[in-house]
Design an enzyme around this catalytic site. Structure first.
Site, PDB file in Angstrom:
ATOM      1  N   LYS A   6       0.960  -1.169  -0.055  1.00  0.00           N
ATOM      2  CA  LYS A   6      -0.028   0.047  -0.143  1.00  0.00           C
ATOM      3  C   LYS A   6       0.910   1.211  -0.016  1.00  0.00           C
ATOM      4  CE  LYS A   6      -3.812   2.081   2.639  1.00  0.00           C
ATOM      5  NZ  LYS A   6      -4.817   1.732   3.752  1.00  0.00           N
ATOM      6  N   SER A  87      -9.545   1.893   2.775  1.00  0.00           N
ATOM      7  CA  SER A  87      -8.667   2.556   1.935  1.00  0.00           C
ATOM      8  C   SER A  87      -7.683   1.668   1.301  1.00  0.00           C
ATOM      9  CB  SER A  87      -8.060   3.612   2.766  1.00  0.00           C
ATOM     10  OG  SER A  87      -7.242   2.898   3.609  1.00  0.00           O
ATOM     11  N   SER A 111      -9.701  -0.682   6.796  1.00  0.00           N
ATOM     12  CA  SER A 111      -9.330  -0.570   5.600  1.00  0.00           C
ATOM     13  C   SER A 111      -8.629  -1.826   4.984  1.00  0.00           C
ATOM     14  CB  SER A 111      -8.422   0.666   5.733  1.00  0.00           C
ATOM     15  OG  SER A 111      -9.192   1.788   5.330  1.00  0.00           O
TER      16      SER A 111
END
Ligand code: GLN
Length: 452
Positions: A6, A87, A111
């Protein structure tokens, strides 16, 4: 093993943008501890994954790189544009599309679990303090955790185990002694369940996790999973976690307060983006540089959190918002400790109310999300209407309690909804009982054909 990371986790050989204009050209001089540990263990970092800006969002639409499209819609032979969840949407999508074996995400309030559920993959949020946050760009320090997404539980375990080690550079890392104690208690309990026999496993079903917004097909999937676990000897125990109703509000106050403080460093002076000011602006006034840089560098959602957080921390609101949210957080932790049979290794025996002997539960199971992946909003650039942000915030209603309590939670695929899209169920365990949630996750995985 190939791993996507990420884009709020620092990597030396790839830019680290946090999906923000503020850091669009940022190159980290070092790898985060989690990245070094994976490389040391032979993993190949294959690239960075899109995410909501600084990890703030539930649909992965708040990104300077554009929204993430859920690959499930494309795989079905039709181009149906739905959210991959946020996210860590890029991480979940990369795994679901088969671009990598596993991906690292971060989970502050859901997330990792929400995108895992929407994309039909497995996602683990570890106990707070078990995986190092060193080199992870802070959103809300007291909640941020580095989690793993993969297509099956055993791959999640293979990636999680080597990164779940003590790191002296992370001041919030749990000590080797505490993590050892929790792991031992968990292993002792797991001795009772061998060879797929779950006789005696007590599964708590919290009555507060069935809000009116929950889609019927999500409940049906959960019921099918529970029936199968029951058939393998597990006992279902109705439980109550009464403070759950306050969790979402408390989460948004605490996470935004911490975010407003963390993001103060992006001021256009020290590093990152600096806005060029309109001709005639007084350049000697740093306030002008700050205001212009932060207005242009941060997207609407991040600006909203900074305002909300700064307000919650202001003298007028501190008592009514921030302190109250912290009290709610303590109530939520106490709710969980009252139902788990394993004690919380972080707290002394005298400071927690254990359930009566034999009445506690080993894990809690609940739907990961209230619905299947929602359609991508029309204007994904930066939807700023109050209604759309409130809708997005509600997606986290089932994931934030475990975050506030710092507990391990695993989302595993549990079939498809009436619209044919993936549904996930979550297993939550006592602090440090990762192996317990992974084992139950494997049992659920076996009930189904496997990942979608
Ligand atoms: N959707 C939540 C938020 O926007 C959770 C984000 C996260 O876990 N990083 O705050």
């Amino acid at each position: 093993m190939s791993i996507a990371v990420k884009d709020n986790i620092c990597t030396k050989y790839y830019p680290t943008t946090c999906s923000s204009r503020m850091l669009k050209d940022c190159e980290s001089p070092f790898d985060a501890t989690v990245v070094s540990l994976l490389s040391d263990n032979g993993a190949g970092i294959m690239g960075k994954a899109n995410c909501d800006e600084f990890g703030m969002g539930s649909l992965n639409v708040h990104s300077v790189h554009g929204p993430v499209i859920n690959p499930f819609g494309l795989r079905k032979g039709q181009a149906e544009l739905r959210s991959a969840g946020g996210s860590s949407g890029g991480s979940a999508a990369a795994v679901a599309a088969g671009l990598c074996d596993a991906a690292l995400g971060t989970d502050t309030g859901g997330s990792v679990r929400l995108p895992a559920s929407y994309c039909g993959v497995v996602g683990l949020k570890p106990s707070y303090g078990i995986v190092s946050r060193w080199g992870v760009v802070s959103f809300a320090d007291s909640l941020d955790c580095v989690g793993v997404l993969a297509r099956d539980v055993s791959t999640v375990r293979r990636v999680h185990n080597p990164i779940a080690t003590y790191d002296a550079r992370d001041p919030t890392a749990a000590s080797p002694k505490i993590r050892g104690r929790a792991a031992q208690m968990c292993a002792d309990r797991l001795e009772a369940f061998k060879d797929g026999d779950y006789t005696g496993l007590r599964i708590g079903i919290p009555q507060e996790y069935f809000p009116s917004e929950l889609q019927t097909s999500v409940v049906d999937s959960l019921k099918r999973v529970l029936d199968k676990l029951q058939a393998r000897g597990a006992t279902l125990v109705p439980i109550s976690l009464p403070s759950t109703q306050y969790a979402l509000s408390a989460y948004y106050v605490i996470s935004s307060a911490e975010a407003s403080s963390n993001l103060a460093r992006y001021d256009g002076i020290e590093y990152g983006f600096r806005a060029s000011l309109p001709p005639g602006t007084d350049m000697t006034k740093t306030a002008n540089v700050y205001a212009e840089t932060r207005s242009q560098g941060f997207g609407k959602e991040v600006q909203r959190r900074i305002l909300l957080g700064a307000y919650a921390l202001s003298a007028d609101a501190f008592e009514n918002y921030f302190l109250k949210a912290q009290r709610v957080r303590n109530l939520i932790k106490a709710d969980f400790d009252r139902v788990f049979s394993l004690p919380n290794a972080l707290r002394s025996a005298s400071s927690q109310t254990a359930p009566p002997d034999g009445q506690g539960v080993d894990v809690i199971i609940h739907p990961s999300a209230i619905q299947t992946a929602p359609p991508l909003p029309d204007n994904t650039a930066d939807s700023s209407s109050d209604l759309s942000s409130l809708d997005a915030y509600v997606q986290d209603v089932l994931t934030v309690p475990a975050s506030l309590a710092g507990l391990p939670a695993l989302s595993v695929p549990a079939g498809q909804g009436s619209d044919g899209w993936p549904i996930g169920v979550s297993i939550v365990g006592q602090w440090g009982a990762e192996e317990m949630v992974l084992r139950v996750g494997e049992a659920i995985e076996k009930c189904h054909a496997g990942p979608l």
